[in-house]
Design a protein around this motif. Structure first.
Motif, PDB file in Angstrom:
ATOM      1  N   THR A 109       0.857  -1.191   0.000  1.00  0.00           N
ATOM      2  CA  THR A 109       0.000   0.000   0.000  1.00  0.00           C
ATOM      3  C   THR A 109       0.888   1.235   0.000  1.00  0.00           C
ATOM      4  O   THR A 109       2.051   1.198   0.447  1.00  0.00           O
ATOM      5  CB  THR A 109      -0.922   0.062   1.239  1.00  0.00           C
ATOM      6  OG1 THR A 109      -0.117   0.288   2.402  1.00  0.00           O
ATOM      7  CG2 THR A 109      -1.744  -1.210   1.393  1.00  0.00           C
ATOM      8  N   GLU A 110       0.346   2.329  -0.476  1.00  0.00           N
ATOM      9  CA  GLU A 110       1.092   3.585  -0.489  1.00  0.00           C
ATOM     10  C   GLU A 110       1.435   4.022   0.933  1.00  0.00           C
ATOM     11  O   GLU A 110       2.538   4.508   1.195  1.00  0.00           O
ATOM     12  CB  GLU A 110       0.280   4.668  -1.207  1.00  0.00           C
ATOM     13  CG  GLU A 110       1.029   5.970  -1.364  1.00  0.00           C
ATOM     14  CD  GLU A 110       0.261   7.007  -2.159  1.00  0.00           C
ATOM     15  OE1 GLU A 110       0.918   7.919  -2.682  1.00  0.00           O
ATOM     16  OE2 GLU A 110      -0.988   6.912  -2.249  1.00  0.00           O
ATOM     17  N   GLU A 111       0.516   3.827   1.849  1.00  0.00           N
ATOM     18  CA  GLU A 111       0.750   4.206   3.245  1.00  0.00           C
ATOM     19  C   GLU A 111       1.937   3.452   3.831  1.00  0.00           C
ATOM     20  O   GLU A 111       2.766   4.026   4.544  1.00  0.00           O
ATOM     21  CB  GLU A 111      -0.506   3.972   4.095  1.00  0.00           C
ATOM     22  CG  GLU A 111      -1.695   4.853   3.743  1.00  0.00           C
ATOM     23  CD  GLU A 111      -2.414   4.443   2.438  1.00  0.00           C
ATOM     24  OE1 GLU A 111      -2.305   3.268   2.000  1.00  0.00           O
ATOM     25  OE2 GLU A 111      -3.068   5.325   1.838  1.00  0.00           O
ATOM     26  N   GLU A 112       2.038   2.152   3.536  1.00  0.00           N
ATOM     27  CA  GLU A 112       3.169   1.357   4.017  1.00  0.00           C
ATOM     28  C   GLU A 112       4.479   1.854   3.410  1.00  0.00           C
ATOM     29  O   GLU A 112       5.512   1.893   4.092  1.00  0.00           O
ATOM     30  CB  GLU A 112       2.970  -0.120   3.679  1.00  0.00           C
ATOM     31  CG  GLU A 112       1.878  -0.816   4.464  1.00  0.00           C
ATOM     32  CD  GLU A 112       1.612  -2.235   3.950  1.00  0.00           C
ATOM     33  OE1 GLU A 112       2.379  -2.743   3.089  1.00  0.00           O
ATOM     34  OE2 GLU A 112       0.627  -2.840   4.401  1.00  0.00           O
ATOM     35  N   ASP A 119      11.559  10.622   8.885  1.00  0.00           N
ATOM     36  CA  ASP A 119      10.703  11.765   9.221  1.00  0.00           C
ATOM     37  C   ASP A 119      10.946  12.937   8.274  1.00  0.00           C
ATOM     38  O   ASP A 119       9.995  13.561   7.797  1.00  0.00           O
ATOM     39  CB  ASP A 119      10.936  12.211  10.668  1.00  0.00           C
ATOM     40  CG  ASP A 119      10.409  11.212  11.677  1.00  0.00           C
ATOM     41  OD1 ASP A 119       9.569  10.362  11.304  1.00  0.00           O
ATOM     42  OD2 ASP A 119      10.840  11.281  12.849  1.00  0.00           O
ATOM     43  N   SER A 120      12.203  13.230   7.987  1.00  0.00           N
ATOM     44  CA  SER A 120      12.496  14.364   7.097  1.00  0.00           C
ATOM     45  C   SER A 120      12.034  14.080   5.669  1.00  0.00           C
ATOM     46  O   SER A 120      11.587  14.992   4.972  1.00  0.00           O
ATOM     47  CB  SER A 120      13.982  14.712   7.124  1.00  0.00           C
ATOM     48  OG  SER A 120      14.761  13.649   6.647  1.00  0.00           O
ATOM     49  N   GLU A 121      12.132  12.837   5.223  1.00  0.00           N
ATOM     50  CA  GLU A 121      11.642  12.492   3.885  1.00  0.00           C
ATOM     51  C   GLU A 121      10.128  12.621   3.823  1.00  0.00           C
ATOM     52  O   GLU A 121       9.581  13.140   2.835  1.00  0.00           O
ATOM     53  CB  GLU A 121      12.073  11.069   3.505  1.00  0.00           C
ATOM     54  CG  GLU A 121      13.562  10.948   3.233  1.00  0.00           C
ATOM     55  CD  GLU A 121      14.031   9.516   3.108  1.00  0.00           C
ATOM     56  OE1 GLU A 121      15.059   9.303   2.436  1.00  0.00           O
ATOM     57  OE2 GLU A 121      13.391   8.604   3.679  1.00  0.00           O
ATOM     58  N   ARG A 122       9.445  12.165   4.861  1.00  0.00           N
ATOM     59  CA  ARG A 122       7.977  12.293   4.889  1.00  0.00           C
ATOM     60  C   ARG A 122       7.562  13.761   4.924  1.00  0.00           C
ATOM     61  O   ARG A 122       6.573  14.154   4.307  1.00  0.00           O
ATOM     62  CB  ARG A 122       7.393  11.531   6.077  1.00  0.00           C
ATOM     63  CG  ARG A 122       7.305  10.032   5.846  1.00  0.00           C
ATOM     64  CD  ARG A 122       6.448   9.323   6.885  1.00  0.00           C
ATOM     65  NE  ARG A 122       6.946   9.470   8.245  1.00  0.00           N
ATOM     66  CZ  ARG A 122       7.870   8.701   8.807  1.00  0.00           C
ATOM     67  NH1 ARG A 122       8.403   7.708   8.129  1.00  0.00           N
ATOM     68  NH2 ARG A 122       8.254   8.903  10.047  1.00  0.00           N
TER      69      ARG A 122
END
Length: 181
Positions: A109-112, A119-122
């Motif tokens: 899934t995209e969420e996974e 954290d910085s990439e998100r």
């Protein structure tokens, strides 16, 4: 310096004893043995995307190039490379075109897939998506098609979790490359 280095490298790959007299480098009787088995020499990949110098050197000396950035940037850089090839009388299609993918995060899934990012990439997800492969196998196949449409023939991919989990690499191979175990 790069121009002279490329000439020296090619001389060492093709001549018994390389000699070169340049502004920055001088080589007299340099020996590189044994020679590579590929003919006429090992393919020379030049990485970088400087439009006035580096891409012109790719057109002049390179067998392959490596560019990065988002799809729009890649299309532009390859257009510049093609223009240099045309100016030099070089067939653009004789140059293998590769690109670096900053990160690949693949999951069911995209969420996974997003959860695998730091954290910085998100926090920078919108920008990450421009030069990365993030999402489900279907989403990643769609992105790979964009690279192909831009003129890229090969991707150099950094998997965000490959050091600790080979399942992402296996999923990519099976779902995006049609590779079976």
């Amino acid at each position: 310096m790069l121009r002279e280095a490329l000439q020296i490298i090619l001389a060492m790959w093709t001549q018994e004893e390389a000699t070169f007299e340049g502004k920055r480098y001088q080589v007299r009787g340099a020996i590189n043995q044994p020679k590579g088995v590929q003919k006429p020499h090992i393919p020379l990949l030049i990485g970088g995307s400087g439009e006035k110098v580096t891409l012109k050197l790719v057109a002049q000396y390179g067998d392959a190039c490596n560019v990065g950035g988002d799809i729009a940037n890649i299309k532009h850089k390859l257009s510049v490379l093609k223009d240099h090839c045309d100016a030099l009388g070089r067939d653009y299609n004789t140059i293998r075109r590769t690109a670096i993918v900053d990160a690949c995060s693949i999951a069911r899934t995209e969420e996974e897939a997003i959860a695998k990012l730091t954290d910085s990439e998100r926090a920078n997800l919108d920008n990450m998506r421009k030069s990365s492969l993030i999402g489900t196998p279907a989403q990643i196949r769609e992105r790979i098609a964009e690279y192909e449409e831009a003129g890229i023939q090969e991707l150099l991919i950094h998997f965000v979790d490959a050091a600790t989990n080979l399942e992402s690499v296996r999923m990519f191979a099976q779902e995006c490359m049609n590779v079976t175990r």
